[in-house]
Write a protein that holds these residues in place. Sequence first.
Motif, mmCIF file in Angstrom:
data_model
loop_
_atom_site.group_PDB
_atom_site.id
_atom_site.type_symbol
_atom_site.label_atom_id
_atom_site.label_comp_id
_atom_site.label_asym_id
_atom_site.label_seq_id
_atom_site.Cartn_x
_atom_site.Cartn_y
_atom_site.Cartn_z
ATOM 1 N N ASN A 18 46.621 52.379 43.464
ATOM 2 C CA ASN A 18 45.224 52.766 43.281
ATOM 3 C C ASN A 18 44.413 52.027 44.333
ATOM 4 O O ASN A 18 44.195 50.827 44.228
ATOM 5 N N PRO A 20 41.146 50.976 46.124
ATOM 6 C CA PRO A 20 39.700 50.971 45.954
ATOM 7 C C PRO A 20 39.013 51.627 47.148
ATOM 8 O O PRO A 20 39.400 51.434 48.296
ATOM 9 N N ARG A 63 29.456 43.636 37.752
ATOM 10 C CA ARG A 63 30.607 44.442 38.161
ATOM 11 C C ARG A 63 31.922 43.942 37.547
ATOM 12 O O ARG A 63 32.926 44.646 37.570
ATOM 13 N N GLY A 66 33.829 45.974 34.399
ATOM 14 C CA GLY A 66 34.395 47.248 34.823
ATOM 15 C C GLY A 66 35.579 47.072 35.747
ATOM 16 O O GLY A 66 36.568 47.832 35.660
ATOM 17 N N PHE A 67 35.527 46.064 36.631
ATOM 18 C CA PHE A 67 36.613 45.793 37.568
ATOM 19 C C PHE A 67 37.862 45.352 36.820
ATOM 20 O O PHE A 67 38.977 45.804 37.110
ATOM 21 N N GLN A 69 38.647 46.026 33.698
ATOM 22 C CA GLN A 69 39.175 47.161 32.940
ATOM 23 C C GLN A 69 39.893 48.157 33.853
ATOM 24 O O GLN A 69 40.982 48.632 33.525
ATOM 25 N N GLU A 70 39.290 48.457 34.998
ATOM 26 C CA GLU A 70 39.871 49.444 35.913
ATOM 27 C C GLU A 70 41.243 49.010 36.419
ATOM 28 O O GLU A 70 42.155 49.820 36.578
ATOM 29 N N HIS A 71 41.410 47.698 36.657
ATOM 30 C CA HIS A 71 42.639 47.200 37.267
ATOM 31 C C HIS A 71 43.534 46.438 36.289
ATOM 32 O O HIS A 71 44.520 45.819 36.708
ATOM 33 N N SER A 72 43.202 46.467 34.997
ATOM 34 C CA SER A 72 44.030 45.851 33.948
ATOM 35 C C SER A 72 44.372 44.399 34.270
ATOM 36 O O SER A 72 45.543 43.984 34.252
#
Length: 297
Positions: A18, A20, A63, A66-67, A69-72
């Motif tokens: 993924n 960025p 930020r 969210g960061f 959560q997005e990248h676990s």
Amino acid sequence: METIKYIERASGETKTENVPSEGMLKWLYSSASGKATLHLLFKRKIVSALGGWYMNTGWSAKRIPGFIQEHSIDLNEYEISNIEEYKTFNEFFYRKLKAGARSIGEDIVSPADGKILVFPTLKDVSSFFVKGSEFTLNSFLRNEELAKKYANGSMTIVRLAPPDYHRYHFPASGTASESMKIKGHYYSVSPLALRGSLEIFCENKREYCTLTTADYGDILIMDVGATMVGSIIQTYSPGQVKKGDEKGYFAFGGSTLVLLFEEGKIHFNPDLIDNTQKKLETTVKMGETIASPINPV
């Protein structure tokens, strides 16, 4: 541009990265208008300086959730596990691991968390990168004596993506020299940018030191900055260091570590060689063994 595949070392599975800002990177590095914008603006210090300034403000802390959560990202392995204690995004970005969060393996270990490529000889570079011939030690090191010293040696590249732990460590015990700085630009080191050539490494801002060891010869450690990396911070002191000791950290952005080994000093682990020959990076954690000596003292 095709998707970026890599091997997860622990499981042996092939996965898709993924990336960025993938859309913008594809535009910047593969279209005529994007390349023009890249050379006029994005490679310049002011863009990364402004990005670095923002990441050091309280506004940037918004930020973080969210960061994560997005990248676990698992905060339990870090000294500060409470999100609220990070006052800026950069504080979170170069967060410290808890003591003992990484075991330090035998022989030469990865200096960082990231994705690794290994080249038993510098000649192997051109077989991996389409334009590998553009990468020369003279232009990379800007030092003819060092270029000759490592001309027939080995090289490994550890690429740190934005979600990775961004502190880096010494791969072996020995005596570390002072850090030497090389001025440069701020191109991305995303695989989407590097897919064509390693020439970017010869143009970006970077710093290096030499680690003199008993079993592995002199290891040259190069820290390479990139777009939005406002700073390369060295936290070590020249002199005796132990394997796994912290060397420094990168502020916000993707970054890279390049290790050079003298000819005939080390063997890379077979799985890393096999994956690189398949044109695939392998995930590594700081402290994982990546190489061993050919003739240990």
